[in-house]
Design an enzyme around this catalytic site. Structure first.
Site, PDB file in Angstrom:
ATOM      1  N   ASN A   9       0.864  -1.180   0.000  1.00 58.68           N
ATOM      2  CA  ASN A   9       0.000   0.000   0.000  1.00 58.68           C
ATOM      3  C   ASN A   9       0.902   1.231   0.000  1.00 58.68           C
ATOM      4  OD1 ASN A   9      -1.774   2.068   0.579  1.00 58.68           O
ATOM      5  ND2 ASN A   9      -2.294   1.342   2.646  1.00 58.68           N
ATOM      6  N   TRP A  10       0.945   1.922  -1.139  1.00 63.67           N
ATOM      7  CA  TRP A  10       1.883   3.045  -1.267  1.00 63.67           C
ATOM      8  C   TRP A  10       1.317   4.332  -0.661  1.00 63.67           C
ATOM      9  CZ3 TRP A  10       3.859   2.254  -7.046  1.00 63.67           C
ATOM     10  CH2 TRP A  10       4.513   1.025  -7.121  1.00 63.67           C
ATOM     11  N   LYS A  11       0.089   4.293  -0.203  1.00 63.97           N
ATOM     12  CA  LYS A  11      -0.549   5.454   0.437  1.00 63.97           C
ATOM     13  C   LYS A  11      -0.360   6.716  -0.418  1.00 63.97           C
ATOM     14  CE  LYS A  11       0.043   3.223   4.844  1.00 63.97           C
ATOM     15  NZ  LYS A  11       0.153   3.350   6.287  1.00 63.97           N
ATOM     16  N   HIS A  94      -9.290   0.431   5.498  1.00 60.51           N
ATOM     17  CA  HIS A  94      -7.957   0.620   6.096  1.00 60.51           C
ATOM     18  C   HIS A  94      -8.109   1.480   7.354  1.00 60.51           C
ATOM     19  CE1 HIS A  94      -3.857   2.079   6.650  1.00 60.51           C
ATOM     20  NE2 HIS A  94      -3.485   0.972   6.016  1.00 60.51           N
ATOM     21  N   GLU A  96      -6.575   3.930   8.433  1.00 62.15           N
ATOM     22  CA  GLU A  96      -6.530   5.393   8.238  1.00 62.15           C
ATOM     23  C   GLU A  96      -7.867   5.901   7.710  1.00 62.15           C
ATOM     24  OE1 GLU A  96      -2.951   5.342   5.866  1.00 62.15           O
ATOM     25  OE2 GLU A  96      -1.867   4.660   7.651  1.00 62.15           O
ATOM     26  N   GLU A 166      -4.830  -5.797  10.852  1.00 61.87           N
ATOM     27  CA  GLU A 166      -3.845  -4.739  11.040  1.00 61.87           C
ATOM     28  C   GLU A 166      -4.113  -4.030  12.364  1.00 61.87           C
ATOM     29  OE1 GLU A 166      -2.117  -3.367   7.062  1.00 61.87           O
ATOM     30  OE2 GLU A 166      -3.934  -2.229   7.377  1.00 61.87           O
ATOM     31  N   GLY A 172       2.726   1.743  10.860  1.00 60.61           N
ATOM     32  CA  GLY A 172       3.626   2.882  10.680  1.00 60.61           C
ATOM     33  C   GLY A 172       4.351   3.299  11.950  1.00 60.61           C
ATOM     34  N   SER A 212       3.889  -2.630  10.307  1.00 62.92           N
ATOM     35  CA  SER A 212       5.357  -2.583  10.401  1.00 62.92           C
ATOM     36  C   SER A 212       6.021  -3.891   9.970  1.00 62.92           C
ATOM     37  CB  SER A 212       5.783  -2.169  11.818  1.00 62.92           C
ATOM     38  OG  SER A 212       5.289  -0.881  12.115  1.00 62.92           O
ATOM     39  N   GLY A 233       2.900  -1.332   4.324  1.00 61.31           N
ATOM     40  CA  GLY A 233       2.875   0.100   4.015  1.00 61.31           C
ATOM     41  C   GLY A 233       4.282   0.603   3.731  1.00 61.31           C
ATOM     42  N   GLY A 234       4.928   1.138   4.746  1.00 61.21           N
ATOM     43  CA  GLY A 234       6.225   1.806   4.588  1.00 61.21           C
ATOM     44  C   GLY A 234       7.253   0.995   3.809  1.00 61.21           C
TER      45      GLY A 234
HETATM   46  C1  PEP Z   1      -0.551  -0.290   6.208  1.00 61.49           C
HETATM   47  O1  PEP Z   1      -0.597   0.870   5.849  1.00 61.49           O
HETATM   48  O2  PEP Z   1      -1.472  -1.059   5.894  1.00 61.49           O
HETATM   49  C2  PEP Z   1       0.586  -0.729   6.995  1.00 61.49           C
HETATM   50  C3  PEP Z   1       0.563  -1.915   7.525  1.00 61.49           C
HETATM   51  O3  PEP Z   1       1.623   0.172   7.144  1.00 61.49           O
HETATM   52  P1  PEP Z   1       3.089  -0.139   7.736  1.00 61.49           P
HETATM   53  O4  PEP Z   1       3.588  -1.385   7.069  1.00 61.49           O
HETATM   54  O5  PEP Z   1       3.914   1.066   7.387  1.00 61.49           O
HETATM   55  O6  PEP Z   1       2.935  -0.328   9.215  1.00 61.49           O
END
Ligand code: PEP
Length: 250
Positions: A9-11, A94, A96, A166, A172, A212, A233-234
């Site tokens: 997920n490049w957000k 998600h 967010e 999640e 994050g 993470s 994500g990151g």
């Molecule tokens: C996400 O945005 O779904 C996520 C899990 O982010 P991260 O890997 O950065 O924690």
């Protein structure tokens, strides 16, 4: 046997040129992967990233979609517009979207139902906040999100559904749930499917972990019985970190 499924997920990151450059590196590095793979770039880069990742067998995903098919919804993107661009999977619910943009379970369910009706796959995200975990409420929260998010979804549509567990406190933040803690929630999710749907649903449903995920913790997570993949994500923003995650079983 469930296929491992890793999604990135490049957000709200990357210009079109940056997105295509990463997509090309991923397509080159993942050509022979046995895993199901998906990336969800920002909407603005979808049309450019689609052809680039096709060579690597990577699915094109959207980070969100509208709950309505069309109409006066300024700023929204419809499921048919996404399909037009070759999008095969939509991430829905998600954390967010739930916690920053106040999306309710009811809205999330509308999106899930619309996506499935339109032939789109979904990744439905569920997970508890730190306060909810500390209050011992994980199963109640996750159970409620599953029940509400999948309300009206029939057994026959479940092959279009992936669940991403999640924990909000791990997204994050650099904090990962231990593989054992994550697996316990994944087991609960599988049990929920066993109770709610026909007997093969629990065995077949793919449950990703997100929060993470990094090259150095993916192997331990993927060893757990009920963890079938990751929503990243990151670490999905750079080939040097996303490739080793996607190739955890090389
Ligand atoms: C996400 O945005 O779904 C996520 C899990 O982010 P991260 O890997 O950065 O924690």
């Amino acid at each position: 046997m469930r296929q491992s499924y890793v999604a990135g997920n490049w957000k709200m990151h990357k210009t079109i040129a940056e997105a295509v450059s990463l997509a090309n590196e991923l397509a080159e590095g993942l050509k022979r992967s046995p895993n199901k793979l998906m990336v969800a770039p920002p909407f603005t880069a979808l049309s450019a990233v689609g052809p680039a990742i096709a060579a690597g067998g990577i699915l094109l995903g959207a980070q969100n979609m509208a709950s309505e098919l069309e109409g006066a919804h300024t700023g929204e993107i419809s499921v048919r517009m996404l399909k037009d661009l070759g999008v095969r999977v939509a991430i829905i619910g998600h954390s967010e979207r739930r916690h920053v943009y106040n999306e309710s379970d009811e809205l999330i369910n509308q999106k899930v139902q619309l996506a499935l009706t339109e032939g789109m796959e979904v990744i439905l995200c569920v997970g508890e906040t730190l306060d909810e975990r500390e209050a011992g409420d994980v199963e109640r929260v996750v159970g409620t999100q599953l029940r509400a998010g999948l309300s009206g979804v029939e057994n026959v549509s479940l092959d279009q559904v992936t669940i991403a567990y999640e924990p909000v406190w791990a997204i994050g933040t650099g904090k990962t749930a231990t593989p054992e803690d994550a697996d316990a929630v994944h087991r609960y999710i599988r049990g929920w499917f066993a109770e709610t749907y026909e007997s093969d649903a629990a065995e077949n449903i793919i449950v990703q972990y997100g929060g993470s995920v990094k090259p150095d913790n993916i192997a331990a997570l993927m060893k757990m019985e009920n963890i079938d993949g990751a929503l990243v994500g990151g670490a999905s923003l750079k080939a040097e970190t996303f490739l080793p995650i996607c190739r955890f079983n090389d």
